[in-house]
Design a protein around this motif. Structure first.
Motif, PDB file in Angstrom:
ATOM      1  N   GLY A  48       0.820  -1.209   0.000  1.00 30.04           N
ATOM      2  CA  GLY A  48       0.000   0.000   0.000  1.00 30.04           C
ATOM      3  C   GLY A  48       0.852   1.256   0.000  1.00 30.04           C
ATOM      4  N   GLY A  49       1.905   1.257   0.812  1.00 28.66           N
ATOM      5  CA  GLY A  49       2.812   2.396   0.835  1.00 28.66           C
ATOM      6  C   GLY A  49       3.529   2.584  -0.484  1.00 28.66           C
ATOM      7  N   LEU A  50       3.903   1.469  -1.132  1.00 27.34           N
ATOM      8  CA  LEU A  50       4.566   1.561  -2.439  1.00 27.34           C
ATOM      9  C   LEU A  50       3.629   2.158  -3.479  1.00 27.34           C
ATOM     10  N   ALA A  51       2.350   1.762  -3.445  1.00 28.67           N
ATOM     11  CA  ALA A  51       1.390   2.301  -4.408  1.00 28.67           C
ATOM     12  C   ALA A  51       1.226   3.808  -4.255  1.00 28.67           C
ATOM     13  N   VAL A  52       1.331   4.294  -3.017  1.00 30.86           N
ATOM     14  CA  VAL A  52       1.293   5.741  -2.801  1.00 30.86           C
ATOM     15  C   VAL A  52       2.609   6.372  -3.253  1.00 30.86           C
ATOM     16  N   GLY A  53       3.720   5.795  -2.819  1.00 28.17           N
ATOM     17  CA  GLY A  53       5.023   6.405  -3.044  1.00 28.17           C
ATOM     18  C   GLY A  53       5.511   6.339  -4.477  1.00 28.17           C
ATOM     19  N   ILE A  54       5.035   5.365  -5.268  1.00 33.63           N
ATOM     20  CA  ILE A  54       5.551   5.204  -6.630  1.00 33.63           C
ATOM     21  C   ILE A  54       5.224   6.413  -7.497  1.00 33.63           C
ATOM     22  N   ALA A  55       4.117   7.092  -7.197  1.00 31.61           N
ATOM     23  CA  ALA A  55       3.782   8.299  -7.959  1.00 31.61           C
ATOM     24  C   ALA A  55       4.837   9.378  -7.738  1.00 31.61           C
ATOM     25  N   PHE A  56       5.312   9.475  -6.504  1.00 33.76           N
ATOM     26  CA  PHE A  56       6.327  10.480  -6.213  1.00 33.76           C
ATOM     27  C   PHE A  56       7.673  10.104  -6.834  1.00 33.76           C
ATOM     28  N   LEU A  57       7.945   8.791  -6.981  1.00 30.60           N
ATOM     29  CA  LEU A  57       9.153   8.371  -7.674  1.00 30.60           C
ATOM     30  C   LEU A  57       9.124   8.846  -9.123  1.00 30.60           C
ATOM     31  N   ALA A  58       7.983   8.667  -9.783  1.00 30.02           N
ATOM     32  CA  ALA A  58       7.856   9.147 -11.157  1.00 30.02           C
ATOM     33  C   ALA A  58       8.056  10.651 -11.232  1.00 30.02           C
ATOM     34  N   THR A  59       7.544  11.353 -10.225  1.00 26.68           N
ATOM     35  CA  THR A  59       7.704  12.807 -10.196  1.00 26.68           C
ATOM     36  C   THR A  59       9.176  13.177 -10.069  1.00 26.68           C
ATOM     37  N   ILE A  60       9.892  12.487  -9.177  1.00 25.56           N
ATOM     38  CA  ILE A  60      11.318  12.759  -8.990  1.00 25.56           C
ATOM     39  C   ILE A  60      12.084  12.578 -10.296  1.00 25.56           C
ATOM     40  N   LEU A  61      11.825  11.476 -10.974  1.00 27.60           N
ATOM     41  CA  LEU A  61      12.594  11.132 -12.163  1.00 27.60           C
ATOM     42  C   LEU A  61      12.311  12.057 -13.340  1.00 27.60           C
TER      43      LEU A  61
END
Length: 393
Positions: A48-61
């Motif tokens: 669940g945390g990964l599903a939330v955080g993965i959007a921010f990873l895309a934003t970072i990249l």
């Protein structure tokens, strides 16, 4: 304020209203996604945390590319592209809720949608900030960034309970359908606003610009840990304790956040960003520690309110300092790099503290948020000295 300045301000307020509508896509999905993953797909808190955080990873990249687009193409076109990506992300996440998909496949499709959402956020937010500063001028950068935050976190205030209510009444697919439509409304709303021509000038590498701004960036990143923890896990924390008002945590956060920006939005432009950031981080740390030790729901909600009050002015305070350090033709790239520090905090916090929550429960998640804010406070204190040394050399 002159007539031209009043017109520019009204245009930025209109941008903020459009952002509010569009950013509900992010805000409504934030508490709903981990609940859907944990309770709907039967996966663990870390997923669940990964599903939330993965959007921010895309934003970072994609922050570097988004900043370059804003500098080269202009903020308006950049923001329009971001809102289209928001809508596509909602559509993909809606497909992920189809009952015929196995849990693993549904989760993979959901992750694809969240990655699209992160890309859209990167492009839309950098584009809007660059566009709004172009409309009002760099001397009002702190006020502009504060207004942008009002739109974003006002959406969080409304979107938390609204997202959970829609999840309960129309299911995850219905919620994602609403998240598909709202950015299109925002896209129509900004169509009439005038573009600002890109600034000409010599370009610098993204990493060279990061070398200039990493200290203020680290401050805003450490601030972001507390919000990321609250956004991903406060609702689950309430549900695990059997407390009422699980959907109000983000509302209290958002009310505090927006109220502080309304009252103090011009403060970084008037007294400087560092004093504002130091005071803000003290308040945020207190709010996170209060949630960690909360004996009941009302003290936890008070902690969420304090967290919102504290988080509110850190980004515009440090952002105003950064805008003063770079020429206009590099503004979008610098703001993209600066925002990437906060994105990194958002992206890493979800899965890391999700593992901690699986092993130790939810309260230690907010202890981590408090410690991060305390470390950010010490980093903020060092920013003026670092800037003075840079000027001497």
């Amino acid at each position: 304020m002159t007539a031209i300045e009043r017109l520019a301000y009204r245009r930025v307020v209109a941008l903020t209203a459009a952002l509010f509508l569009s950013y509900l896509t992010v805000a409504m999905s934030l508490p709903a996604v981990p609940i859907h993953v944990v309770n709907g797909l039967g996966l663990g808190n870390a997923w669940g945390g990964l599903a939330v955080g993965i959007a921010f990873l895309a934003t970072i990249l994609t922050r570097a590319r988004a900043g370059a687009w804003a500098d080269r193409l202009g903020g308006k076109l950049c923001m329009q592209r971001g809102l289209i990506l928001y809508a596509l992300a909602g559509l993909v996440c809606a497909v992920a809720s189809w009952d015929g998909l196995p849990a693993g496949t549904a989760y993979a499709v959901l992750i694809s949608g969240r990655l699209l959402l992160g890309l859209g956020e990167s492009v839309a937010m950098v584009g809007m900030i660059s566009w709004a500063i172009g409309l009002m001028g760099h001397a009002r950068a702190g006020a502009v960034i504060a207004l942008v935050g009002i739109g974003m976190y006002g959406a969080f205030a409304a979107g938390g309970p609204l997202g959970l209510a829609l999840l309960d009444r129309v299911g995850f697919a219905g919620l994602m359908a609403v998240c598909t439509m709202l950015p299109l409304v925002g896209l129509a709303a900004i169509h009439w606003l005038p573009a600002v021509a890109p600034q000409a000038g010599q370009r610098e590498s993204f990493w060279r610009i990061i070398g200039r701004i990493w200290r203020p960036g680290a401050v805003v990143g450490l601030q972001g840990v507390g919000f990321a923890a609250l956004g991903a896990f406060l609702s689950l924390y309430f549900l695990s304790r059997g407390w009422p008002h699980a959907g109000l945590g983000l509302t209290f956060f958002g009310v505090g956040f927006v109220a502080m920006r309304l009252v103090c939005g011009n403060l970084p432009d008037r007294i400087g960003g560092t004093p504002v950031a130091i005071a803000s981080l003290l308040v945020e740390a207190g709010g996170q520690y209060l949630i960690w030790l909360a004996p009941g729901p009302y003290s936890a909600l008070a902690g969420a309110l304090l967290t919102g009050l504290g988080c509110s002015m850190v980004f515009p305070a440090m952002g105003a300092e950064i805008v003063k350090q770079v020429p206009p033709n590099l503004r979008g790239t610098a703001l993209g790099g600066f925002a990437a520090f906060q994105d990194l905090a958002y992206g890493a916090t979800g899965p890391l503290v999700g593992i901690l929550a699986d092993r130790m429960g939810y309260p230690p998640v907010f202890l981590i948020g408090g410690l991060a804010a305390t470390l950010g406070l010490s980093m903020a204190i060092s920013v003026p000295r670092a800037q003075a040394r840079a000027l001497e050399t």
